[in-house]
Structures are given as C-alpha cells and as structure tokens.
Design an enzyme around this catalytic site. Sequence first.
Site, mmCIF file in Angstrom:
data_model
loop_
_atom_site.group_PDB
_atom_site.id
_atom_site.type_symbol
_atom_site.label_atom_id
_atom_site.label_comp_id
_atom_site.label_asym_id
_atom_site.label_seq_id
_atom_site.Cartn_x
_atom_site.Cartn_y
_atom_site.Cartn_z
ATOM 1 N N GLY A 1 0.833 -1.205 0.000
ATOM 2 C CA GLY A 1 0.000 0.000 0.000
ATOM 3 C C GLY A 1 0.862 1.247 0.000
ATOM 4 N N GLU B 1 28.312 -6.504 22.508
ATOM 5 C CA GLU B 1 27.454 -5.343 22.739
ATOM 6 C C GLU B 1 28.307 -4.070 22.712
ATOM 7 O OE1 GLU B 1 24.163 -4.358 23.234
ATOM 8 O OE2 GLU B 1 25.106 -2.411 23.485
ATOM 9 N N HIS C 1 -1.740 -16.143 49.503
ATOM 10 C CA HIS C 1 -0.507 -16.839 49.897
ATOM 11 C C HIS C 1 -0.634 -18.321 49.541
ATOM 12 C CE1 HIS C 1 3.015 -17.951 52.183
ATOM 13 N NE2 HIS C 1 2.325 -18.947 52.705
HETATM 14 P P1 FAD Z 1 4.458 -4.861 12.316
HETATM 15 O O1 FAD Z 1 4.121 -5.927 13.263
HETATM 16 O O2 FAD Z 1 5.852 -4.809 11.788
HETATM 17 O O3 FAD Z 1 3.422 -5.002 11.121
HETATM 18 C C1 FAD Z 1 3.472 -4.163 10.006
HETATM 19 C C2 FAD Z 1 2.812 -4.875 8.846
HETATM 20 O O4 FAD Z 1 2.688 -3.952 7.774
HETATM 21 C C3 FAD Z 1 3.620 -6.042 8.302
HETATM 22 O O5 FAD Z 1 2.771 -7.117 8.002
HETATM 23 C C4 FAD Z 1 4.238 -5.474 7.022
HETATM 24 O O6 FAD Z 1 4.486 -6.475 6.045
HETATM 25 C C5 FAD Z 1 3.128 -4.562 6.572
HETATM 26 N N1 FAD Z 1 3.553 -3.473 5.690
HETATM 27 C C6 FAD Z 1 4.643 -2.668 5.810
HETATM 28 N N2 FAD Z 1 4.635 -1.732 4.827
HETATM 29 C C7 FAD Z 1 3.536 -1.984 4.076
HETATM 30 C C8 FAD Z 1 3.001 -1.376 2.912
HETATM 31 N N3 FAD Z 1 3.572 -0.310 2.362
HETATM 32 N N4 FAD Z 1 1.872 -1.904 2.382
HETATM 33 C C9 FAD Z 1 1.264 -2.996 2.966
HETATM 34 N N5 FAD Z 1 1.730 -3.602 4.050
HETATM 35 C C10 FAD Z 1 2.851 -3.095 4.618
HETATM 36 N N6 FAD Z 1 7.027 -6.803 21.040
HETATM 37 C C11 FAD Z 1 6.375 -7.061 22.176
HETATM 38 O O7 FAD Z 1 5.572 -6.236 22.625
HETATM 39 N N7 FAD Z 1 6.562 -8.244 22.849
HETATM 40 C C12 FAD Z 1 7.421 -9.182 22.406
HETATM 41 O O8 FAD Z 1 7.571 -10.235 23.033
HETATM 42 C C13 FAD Z 1 8.132 -8.928 21.201
HETATM 43 N N8 FAD Z 1 8.991 -9.843 20.712
HETATM 44 C C14 FAD Z 1 9.614 -9.595 19.525
HETATM 45 C C15 FAD Z 1 10.499 -10.548 19.042
HETATM 46 C C16 FAD Z 1 11.168 -10.339 17.837
HETATM 47 C C17 FAD Z 1 12.112 -11.385 17.307
HETATM 48 C C18 FAD Z 1 10.910 -9.141 17.102
HETATM 49 C C19 FAD Z 1 11.588 -8.910 15.774
HETATM 50 C C20 FAD Z 1 10.043 -8.177 17.590
HETATM 51 C C21 FAD Z 1 9.394 -8.392 18.806
HETATM 52 N N9 FAD Z 1 8.533 -7.451 19.351
HETATM 53 C C22 FAD Z 1 7.899 -7.699 20.527
HETATM 54 C C23 FAD Z 1 8.265 -6.172 18.671
HETATM 55 C C24 FAD Z 1 6.926 -6.263 17.934
HETATM 56 O O9 FAD Z 1 6.978 -7.332 17.014
HETATM 57 C C25 FAD Z 1 6.639 -4.956 17.219
HETATM 58 O O10 FAD Z 1 6.707 -3.886 18.145
HETATM 59 C C26 FAD Z 1 5.257 -4.997 16.608
HETATM 60 O O11 FAD Z 1 5.128 -6.064 15.708
HETATM 61 C C27 FAD Z 1 4.978 -3.677 15.863
HETATM 62 O O12 FAD Z 1 3.671 -3.723 15.374
HETATM 63 P P2 FAD Z 1 3.261 -2.871 14.089
HETATM 64 O O13 FAD Z 1 1.843 -3.245 13.817
HETATM 65 O O14 FAD Z 1 3.623 -1.468 14.261
HETATM 66 O O15 FAD Z 1 4.182 -3.415 12.905
HETATM 67 P P1 NAD Z 2 17.496 -3.247 21.144
HETATM 68 O O1 NAD Z 2 17.505 -1.781 20.953
HETATM 69 O O2 NAD Z 2 16.755 -3.847 22.258
HETATM 70 O O3 NAD Z 2 18.987 -3.780 21.283
HETATM 71 C C1 NAD Z 2 19.970 -3.533 20.323
HETATM 72 C C2 NAD Z 2 21.321 -3.592 21.033
HETATM 73 O O4 NAD Z 2 22.328 -3.581 20.044
HETATM 74 C C3 NAD Z 2 21.569 -2.386 21.935
HETATM 75 O O5 NAD Z 2 21.987 -2.840 23.189
HETATM 76 C C4 NAD Z 2 22.635 -1.610 21.209
HETATM 77 O O6 NAD Z 2 23.508 -0.928 22.083
HETATM 78 C C5 NAD Z 2 23.360 -2.708 20.463
HETATM 79 N N1 NAD Z 2 24.054 -2.271 19.261
HETATM 80 C C6 NAD Z 2 23.647 -1.388 18.340
HETATM 81 N N2 NAD Z 2 24.561 -1.303 17.335
HETATM 82 C C7 NAD Z 2 25.559 -2.166 17.640
HETATM 83 C C8 NAD Z 2 26.765 -2.568 16.996
HETATM 84 N N3 NAD Z 2 27.128 -2.041 15.823
HETATM 85 N N4 NAD Z 2 27.538 -3.487 17.594
HETATM 86 C C9 NAD Z 2 27.173 -4.033 18.786
HETATM 87 N N5 NAD Z 2 26.033 -3.700 19.444
HETATM 88 C C10 NAD Z 2 25.241 -2.785 18.869
HETATM 89 O O7 NAD Z 2 17.038 -3.826 19.718
HETATM 90 P P2 NAD Z 2 16.706 -5.313 19.301
HETATM 91 O O8 NAD Z 2 17.169 -6.276 20.318
HETATM 92 O O9 NAD Z 2 17.194 -5.445 17.897
HETATM 93 O O10 NAD Z 2 15.131 -5.301 19.281
HETATM 94 C C11 NAD Z 2 14.430 -4.352 18.453
HETATM 95 C C12 NAD Z 2 13.162 -3.929 19.112
HETATM 96 O O11 NAD Z 2 12.217 -4.980 19.069
HETATM 97 C C13 NAD Z 2 13.344 -3.586 20.575
HETATM 98 O O12 NAD Z 2 13.583 -2.211 20.713
HETATM 99 C C14 NAD Z 2 12.056 -3.951 21.196
HETATM 100 O O13 NAD Z 2 11.244 -2.804 21.266
HETATM 101 C C15 NAD Z 2 11.434 -4.953 20.237
HETATM 102 N N6 NAD Z 2 11.428 -6.278 20.878
HETATM 103 C C16 NAD Z 2 10.704 -6.432 22.012
HETATM 104 C C17 NAD Z 2 10.692 -7.655 22.658
HETATM 105 C C18 NAD Z 2 9.903 -7.807 23.909
HETATM 106 O O14 NAD Z 2 9.058 -6.961 24.165
HETATM 107 N N7 NAD Z 2 10.121 -8.849 24.700
HETATM 108 C C19 NAD Z 2 11.420 -8.720 22.157
HETATM 109 C C20 NAD Z 2 12.158 -8.518 21.005
HETATM 110 C C21 NAD Z 2 12.148 -7.289 20.363
#
Ligand code: FAD
Ligand code: NAD
Length: 479
Positions: free
Chosen positions: A122, A211, A451
């Site tokens: 989109g 890190e 508890h």
């Molecule tokens: P997204 O989930 O990224 O969804 C965006 C959607 O839009 C996608 O389907 C994409 O394909 C689509 N899209 C993009 N551009 C377009 C376009 N131009 N046209 C049509 N479709 C498009 N967050 C937590 O809160 N708890 C967690 O435990 C957690 N674990 C995570 C673990 C990992 C490995 C990762 C990578 C992220 C994790 N996160 C977690 C972060 C979380 O996934 C994101 O914060 C969340 O998915 C963001 O939601 P969103 O709807 O903004 O975007």
């Molecule tokens: P993050 O910001 O949590 O961690 C990235 C880390 O990489 C930081 O500690 C940063 O200092 C380090 N870093 C950056 N550049 C570097 C380099 N060149 N060399 C070495 N270290 C470097 O980001 P993430 O772990 O990639 O996760 C992305 C986002 O996804 C998070 O910000 C979080 O919001 C979301 N997420 C959330 C969950 C959860 O809610 N449990 C789980 C996974 C991801």
Amino acid sequence: MAERFDVIVVGAGPAGYVAAIRCAQLGMKTACVDKWLDGQGQPALGGTCLNAGCIPSKALLESSEIYEQSLGHYADHGVNIPAVKLDLAAMMARKDKVVAELTQGIAQLFRANGITSCHGHGKLVSSRQVSIDSGDGQERIIEASHIILAPGSSPVAIEAAPLSGDIIVDSTGALNFDKVPKRLGVIGAGIIGLELGSVWRRLGSEVVLLEAQEAFLMMADQQVARDALREFTRQGLDIRLGARVLGSHIKRGKVEVQYEDAAGSHQEKVDRLIVAVGRMPNTDGLFTAETGLALNEWGYIHVDEQCRTNLPGVYAIGDVVRGPMLAHKGSREGVMVAELIAGQEASMDYDLIPSVIYTHPEIAWVGKTEQALKAEDVPYRAGVFPFAANGRARALGETAGFVKILAHAETDRVLGVHVMGPQASELIACATVAMEFGASSEDLALTVFAHPTLSEGLHEAALDVEGAAIHIAKMRRKN
Ligand code: FAD
Ligand code: NAD
C-alpha cells in the site's frame, strides 16, 4: 471508480489489525492492506509480531526452556527423565503451527468484523487515497476519508556484518535455524539478542554476545541490569560489553568477526551470527513525495500525542512512530485512533507502557527507573524484596531476582516497578493497573495478596518502602 471506505489501514501487524477491528466495531467500513507473505508465499496477517517476532520467539523460548529443564532441573523436584533428546524439526514445526493458528485467527476476526482485507503493497498517494500493488502488475486505488498508516519496522543492517544466507542472519533467520549452531555469535545484547541468545544457549550453543555499549541493558533499571548480567553470565551467555564490531567474513561455512574493546582488537570464530542491533521504521515506498507526509529527524512518521500526522485525516501508529517498539503500545494506539476517528475522546498514557524481556528469569518493568528519577531530581523512596524470601518462588525453585518499587518521597505515588524473577511478565500487570489507578505504595501495602503467590513479592516490596517488609531481615534497606 475507486472503491470507497470510511477507513483504510496500511499494515496488519498488532497496531494495524487492532485499529481495523476497532474501526469496524465502531461501524466504519474498513479496509486493511498488508503485504506479508508466509514461508509458503501465502498472505498472512499479524505483521512482524505474529509471523516473525513476539509469537514465534515466545514459542521457541517456551520449548527451549522445557528442554533445558528436562535435562536436569526436574531432577531437583525428584523427577528423573532419562535420555532427553532434542527434536529441533518438531520444535520448529510446533512454532510454525502456533504462528499459523494465530495468523488465521486474525483472518477470521477480519471476516467476522466485515473488514476488507487487501493483499499487496500500500502507498499513500494523497491524504484520501492508497494505491495497492498486489505484485501482478496491476495497481488499484482505494479511497477513504481517514487513513491509518501502520507499516511497522525492519531490522537495522550494519556494514560490518552484512546478512548472508543462513550464516549471518537477522532475528527472522535466527528463528529458523535448521540445526543448533555449536558456537553462535550475536551482535547486540539488547532484547532480541538476549531472548534469541537464550533460546539457542538452552538448546546447546555456546553463545557470545558482542554489545557496543559499556553498560548492560541501558533502558532497564540498573540494579536489575546488574543482577541480570550476573545471572545470564552464570547461565553461560558470554556477554562482552564495549565491543565495537569492525568487520566479519565467512570462511568455509564459519564466520570470523573482528571487534575491538578497551583491551584491544579481537577475532571471534562462530558457526552462525545473529545481527540484532535494533529496528528501523518502514517508510520506504509508503507514500509519494507529493503527499508531503512529514517524517521526524530519526525517520519515523511525525505524529502528535494522538498519532495525527501533518496530513488531515491521516494517522500513523505502531513501530513507525515514536515510542517503544512494542506490540501492545501499537495496539493501544490503534484503539485510540479508531475511537478518535469515530468522534470519541481517546488518549493514552505513554508513561505506563510495560516492558518485558522473556529471558529466564524474566525481566519486566513499568514507569520510571531509579536512574531516571535521579536524573530528573525527583525525590523517591525504594522498596525491594528478593524472591529468595518468597515461599512460592522457593517451592518453584525459582529464587533469582527481586521486586523493586519506587515511590515519590512526598506523595508516595508509585513511580516505577521493576521485577526480575519468575512470571515477571504477569506480575507487572498488577503493578501497571495500580499505577494506572494512581496507587501509592501504601495502597499496595494495605492490599491483601493470596498466599503463597509470587505477587506477595510485590506486596513485600511495597511494605519495604516504609521499611516494614515482614520476610526480610538482612536485606532491609532504609531510604
Ligand atoms: P508490524 O508488526 O511490523 O506489522 C506491520 C505490517 O505492515 C507487516 O505485516 C508489514 O508487512 C506490513 N507493511 C509494511 N509496509 C507496508 C506497505 N507499504 N503496504 C502494505 N503492508 C505493509 N514486542 C512485544 O511487545 N513483545 C514481544 O515479546 C516482542 N517480541 C519480539 C520478538 C522479535 C524477534 C521481534 C523482531 C520483535 C518483537 N517485538 C515484541 C516487537 C513487535 O513485534 C513490534 O513492536 C510490533 O510487531 C509492531 O507492530 P506494528 O503493527 O507497528 O508493525
Ligand atoms: P534493542 O535496541 O533492544 O537492542 C539492540 C542492542 O544492540 C543495543 O543494546 C545496542 O547498544 C546494540 N548495538 C547497536 N549497534 C551495535 C553494533 N554495531 N555493535 C554491537 N552492538 C550494537 O534492539 P533489538 O534487540 O534489535 O530489538 C528491536 C526492538 O524490538 C526492541 O527495541 C524492542 O522494542 C522490540 N522487541 C521487544 C521484545 C519484547 O518486548 N520482549 C522482544 C524482542 C524485540
């Protein structure tokens, strides 16, 4: 003639799909455009969260935890399991099944709510129109009086370690290894690095995390960060702080990573390398220059407190706008924006978004950290209670960690709660509710908790703000 809707949502992640459902519930004719394709090349709703983020990572964290527990920890409970064997293919298949069930669940919710689901890329072409490219060479335009942009985010790439097949991977690749790497490198000891590093360590990898920052988990309370670093190191995660990655190259199926720290230059050889250095907003190809959509200095779509962009009728939510990149933050924004479009009053409190790191023990927090209160010169008192003194934690055999409550020194209002320990992800909900209701630490101290429960840790930490915790003698901390 372009098909007309009341609202078009671009992106069906937890921000976009929740916004679309709430819009439909409020009686608006809603379309949701999403381009995600699953491993079989089929459209899948749910975005990063369901397909390559929260859900698959938590499925693997759960499975790997069960595996590690059954290797030895159950013996402490008098349960001996001989010859535990890892079936990685089955573990991955289970993860994929959990994902498929949930993404299909969103499709069902869309049908039940009468939402038009459009597959394709989109693009905002005016503040009332979105073009959809479904990849078949055909582009069509749909129109609406309101548009919500929710395109999410993608992993940040670094020049020092370009992705390469299944050897140097991002978080998506790290959720899909077909064998356990003997030695695994992770660049970035942030949330993804720790969660996915923990998965593969439990399954047998030697994990080295590089890190860049000198301090560990900068965004968490530093008392928690210090204990967590000790605990994760004890578990076998080799976390190297202050490590600047200079380059990497693949040689005979292995990766050599060059990095430097205060002690000099080093080389590390690993079988697989995960790059987990943060995520960046998806704005490429999302809008035409003619729309005049404004981005902020970091490349996020510029929005006000209620997610309005600079274009009338166009909102942006989720990872593509400021604030933490968390699924629940995006979902709450989605509900808020849907209600605003429907003419209701809606807002959200960005100071009360809980964060969880799903390691073992889990880490969770809401509100201010101690270092933030110090930096802001806010007078506070702290109450701390260790899980080692909690009966339920002892029964579980999960005694690492503590609960910490920070309350304003004069008003006693709870300003921050930090938990490291068993079920921290669930315990933080209780703290979030209390803070949402403006609770004081005394309110929590006067509450009766069942508890034996882990939530008694929260109670005792609240009591400790007054120095009145019952089950700590030596750990008592006067403020
Ligand atoms: P997204 O989930 O990224 O969804 C965006 C959607 O839009 C996608 O389907 C994409 O394909 C689509 N899209 C993009 N551009 C377009 C376009 N131009 N046209 C049509 N479709 C498009 N967050 C937590 O809160 N708890 C967690 O435990 C957690 N674990 C995570 C673990 C990992 C490995 C990762 C990578 C992220 C994790 N996160 C977690 C972060 C979380 O996934 C994101 O914060 C969340 O998915 C963001 O939601 P969103 O709807 O903004 O975007
Ligand atoms: P993050 O910001 O949590 O961690 C990235 C880390 O990489 C930081 O500690 C940063 O200092 C380090 N870093 C950056 N550049 C570097 C380099 N060149 N060399 C070495 N270290 C470097 O980001 P993430 O772990 O990639 O996760 C992305 C986002 O996804 C998070 O910000 C979080 O919001 C979301 N997420 C959330 C969950 C959860 O809610 N449990 C789980 C996974 C991801």
